[in-house]
Scaffold this active site. Structure first.
Site, PDB file in Angstrom:
ATOM      1  N   GLU A   1      80.524  52.519  56.558  1.00  0.00           N
ATOM      2  CA  GLU A   1      80.030  51.529  55.610  1.00  0.00           C
ATOM      3  C   GLU A   1      81.225  51.129  54.751  1.00  0.00           C
ATOM      4  O   GLU A   1      81.924  51.996  54.227  1.00  0.00           O
ATOM      5  CB  GLU A   1      78.939  52.140  54.707  1.00  0.00           C
ATOM      6  CG  GLU A   1      78.352  51.099  53.777  1.00  0.00           C
ATOM      7  CD  GLU A   1      77.410  51.683  52.726  1.00  0.00           C
ATOM      8  OE1 GLU A   1      77.369  52.915  52.558  1.00  0.00           O
ATOM      9  OE2 GLU A   1      76.732  50.882  52.054  1.00  0.00           O
TER      10      GLU A   1
ATOM     11  N   ARG B   1      79.188  67.909  59.690  1.00  0.00           N
ATOM     12  CA  ARG B   1      80.380  67.354  59.059  1.00  0.00           C
ATOM     13  C   ARG B   1      81.291  68.502  58.638  1.00  0.00           C
ATOM     14  O   ARG B   1      80.849  69.611  58.375  1.00  0.00           O
ATOM     15  CB  ARG B   1      79.987  66.507  57.855  1.00  0.00           C
ATOM     16  CG  ARG B   1      79.221  67.254  56.764  1.00  0.00           C
ATOM     17  CD  ARG B   1      79.356  66.564  55.420  1.00  0.00           C
ATOM     18  NE  ARG B   1      79.395  65.125  55.522  1.00  0.00           N
ATOM     19  CZ  ARG B   1      78.496  64.298  54.996  1.00  0.00           C
ATOM     20  NH1 ARG B   1      77.483  64.794  54.315  1.00  0.00           N
ATOM     21  NH2 ARG B   1      78.600  63.006  55.133  1.00  0.00           N
TER      22      ARG B   1
ATOM     23  N   LYS C   1      81.997  60.651  48.864  1.00  0.00           N
ATOM     24  CA  LYS C   1      82.561  59.438  48.270  1.00  0.00           C
ATOM     25  C   LYS C   1      82.245  59.391  46.781  1.00  0.00           C
ATOM     26  O   LYS C   1      83.056  58.957  45.977  1.00  0.00           O
ATOM     27  CB  LYS C   1      81.955  58.198  48.935  1.00  0.00           C
ATOM     28  CG  LYS C   1      82.547  57.848  50.272  1.00  0.00           C
ATOM     29  CD  LYS C   1      81.925  56.532  50.766  1.00  0.00           C
ATOM     30  CE  LYS C   1      82.095  56.373  52.261  1.00  0.00           C
ATOM     31  NZ  LYS C   1      81.257  55.280  52.788  1.00  0.00           N
TER      32      LYS C   1
END
Length: 553
Positions: free
Chosen positions: A33, A257, A267
RNA sequence: UGAGCUAUGGUGUAACGGUAGCACUACAGAUUUUGGUUCUGUCUGUCAAGGUUCGAAUCCUUGUAGCUCAACCA
């Protein structure tokens, strides 16, 4: 090379699919994104997606998942592309989910026509309340029973801009009693009168992730859609959707992850570090972002090697940052040019050296026979590292002390005769004797010394700023500590030396060239070219057996 | 506590019913004109309890622990 290489579970799935003839070739995608910078966690995903596609003769698309105009910007698109390229990967096609908005809309209409989606006038609070909880089933919305015709008209009107933000949504009609909360009539489209970075003001309704991602995979005929574990509950909806829009059956597979010790990876948290001034920017060399690591001097080769070594699996993990540093050192040792730089100078006067400055030769890189050599001036006055001298040395101290001898790298053996002090007792300089027959390469002195020091000749020394970086956090897993993760920031993670003394060849230092400052670490020029001076970032230290020895006490 | 996912040395990852291996770390030593590099060696592991089997990290049962799910974010 008959050594058998083990496969990770994704490769096993792919090999199996290929063997069973499920697909002739494979297609993957990397779907960021564009709302932030890529970090080392993304590197694993990039490595995985691009790596398996290449390994099995397929290809990988780069697709920006840009369905939320409120947070996404073109600036991020550019930085993401730069980072992927820098890591050494090439995508086959570049796509944007926003390119598919018209098709996605048609898919939604198709669902409505099948009686599988409806327009809901409830507020987001009401929808949340009707959703139930993990232990109690949800309740049907009062709008769930609308006719297909009415739904079609309302959805068209939503698109046409007839309603304000939040007035209505399009929902899938699935199962309000499902154990899987995602399946309780998920929102597919929302109204957002917002300017999109690519489609401008063309749309005022935007698809949600669940409406956009699976069909986008399907449109691109992605065979293996690889994502992280938190999307597991979405897989049921992913399959439901592709089946009902009757499109190419892409499949989703999930992996864990990767987490790195002594840093944070989300983020949101990284953004806080920037906004609250703990670091200077997203590409601060202490950040685990790709751009930060690039600026710090990490190489793509090292990062890829790191990804390869940690592999991919499904369990929770916290990878030791020491492994990343190992990979960086291993690569840099092979490619870095050797230089001598003194950080904390102590002047040495060679009392018996009467000649002019002479030029000595030093290899560019002892690991590479073809690397050639550089010239290094040597003279009567030199700088050595202050910590390389001790008046009262402990056992196993191989460096300089009164009466002791050391080799000056690429030069001569010297003996320390006297430590000269000022009125306060501080050592101001060392008076030493050099051994003329001990010249590097033609040593006939027969003297053996334990220690070798780096040095810089005083009159030819140039100055450079040196930035020394340490771990950004004081604890292994800041996100898992009591209280705010920012309480654990290492406030001493940056140490700036404004004027280190460097050998003159460093005047010609080039951006992207890697250097090893002998006995100090690996360094590279800072890539912000706004300086009129030389600024070096320390990429990583050398292993330091002496520091370890000292710690033992 | 509904549902889902995951458990192998300090860390990461293999072993697909048949000798628990590899890498990093740690430790010891050798080499070294970088206390770097290189080389040699050593330590440490199958979450628990039952069961199936000639044989279980692997299959079954029951536990335990960690993570995930109730955004008009992705």
């Amino acid at each position: 090379m008959s050594e058998e290489k083990s496969h990770n579970f994704i490769e096993e799935i792919i090999e199996n699919d290929l063997k069973e003839g499920k697909y002739k070739s494979i297609v993957t995608r990397f779907p960021p994104e564009p709302n932030g910078y890529l970090h080392i966690g993304h590197a694993t995903s990039i490595w995985l997606n691009f790596g398996v596609a290449k390994k099995y003769g397929g290809y990988t698309n780069l697709r920006f998942d840009d369905t939320n105009p409120a947070t996404e910007e073109t600036e991020y698109v550019e930085s993401i592309k730069e980072d992927v390229k820098w890591l050494g990967y090439e995508w086959k096609n570049e796509h944007f989910a926003s390119d598919y908005f018209e098709q996605l809309y048609e898919f939604a209409v198709r669902l409505i026509k099948k009686g599988l989606a409806y327009v809901d006038d409830s507020t987001s609070e009401e929808i949340a309340a009707m959703k139930g909880t993990p232990t109690e089933p949800g309740k049907d919305s009062p709008f769930r029973g609308r006719s297909i015709e009415e739904n079609l008209r309302l959805f068209e009107e939503m698109r046409a801009g007839k309603y304000p933000d939040g007035a209505r949504v399009l929902r899938a009609k699935v199962d309000m009693a499902s154990h899987n909360m995602i399946m309780r009539d998920p929102v597919l489209y929302r109204i957002k009168h917002a300017h999109h970075h690519r489609t401008g003001d063309q749309w005022c309704i935007y698809p949600m992730y669940d409406m956009a991602h699976p069909p986008s995979d399907s449109i691109e005929e992605v065979t293996h859609s690889l994502c992280t574990m938190e999307f597991i509950p979405h897989r049921e909806l992913y399959d439901w959707l592709l089946e009902n829009i009757e499109s190419f059956p892409s499949h989703q597979y999930e992996f864990a992850r990767r987490n790195l010790s002594y840093t944070v990876m989300s983020k949101r948290k990284l953004l806080q570090l920037v906004q609250d001034g703990y670091v200077e920017s997203w590409d601060d060399p202490r950040m685990p972002t790709i751009s930060g690591m690039r600026r710090r001097g990490y190489t793509p080769e090292a990062i890829r090697d790191f990804c390869e070594r940690i592999g991919v699996a499904k369990r929770d993990n916290l990878v030791d940052v020491g492994l990343l540093e190992f990979c960086v050192r291993e690569h840099l040792n092979k490619v870095a040019l050797r230089r001598m730089v003194v950080f904390d100078p102590l002047k040495v006067v060679l009392t018996n050296y009467t000649g002019a400055v002479e030029m000595l030769e030093g290899e560019e890189n002892p690991e590479d026979e073809n690397s050639g050599s550089r010239e290094i001036p040597f003279g009567r006055e030199l700088y050595i590292e202050r910590e390389d001298f001790m008046e009262n040395p402990p056992k196993k101290f191989f460096r300089l002390f009164p009466g002791g001898m050391v080799r000056l790298k690429h030069a001569y053996i010297i003996r320390c005769d006297e430590a000269v002090k000022d009125e306060n007792g501080n050592i101001t300089e060392l008076h030493c004797t050099y051994i003329p027959e001990s010249k590097s390469g033609s040593d006939t002195s027969g003297i053996n010394v334990k220690g070798t020091l780096h040095w810089v000749e005083v009159t030819n020394a140039i100055t450079a700023e040196v930035r020394l970086y340490d771990r950004l956090f004081k604890v292994e897993d800041p996100s898992n500590e009591e209280g705010d993760f920012k309480d654990y920031v290492n406030t001493e993670s940056l140490q700036t030396l404004s004027a280190a003394y460097a050998e003159p060849s460093l005047k010609n230092a080039r951006l992207n060239e890697r250097y090893q400052f002998l006995r100090k670490g690996y360094f590279t020029l800072d890539n912000k070219d706004t300086y009129s001076r030389l600024v070096f970032n320390r990429t990583v230290t050398l292993k330091d057996a002496w520091a370890k020895e000292q710690k033992k006490g």
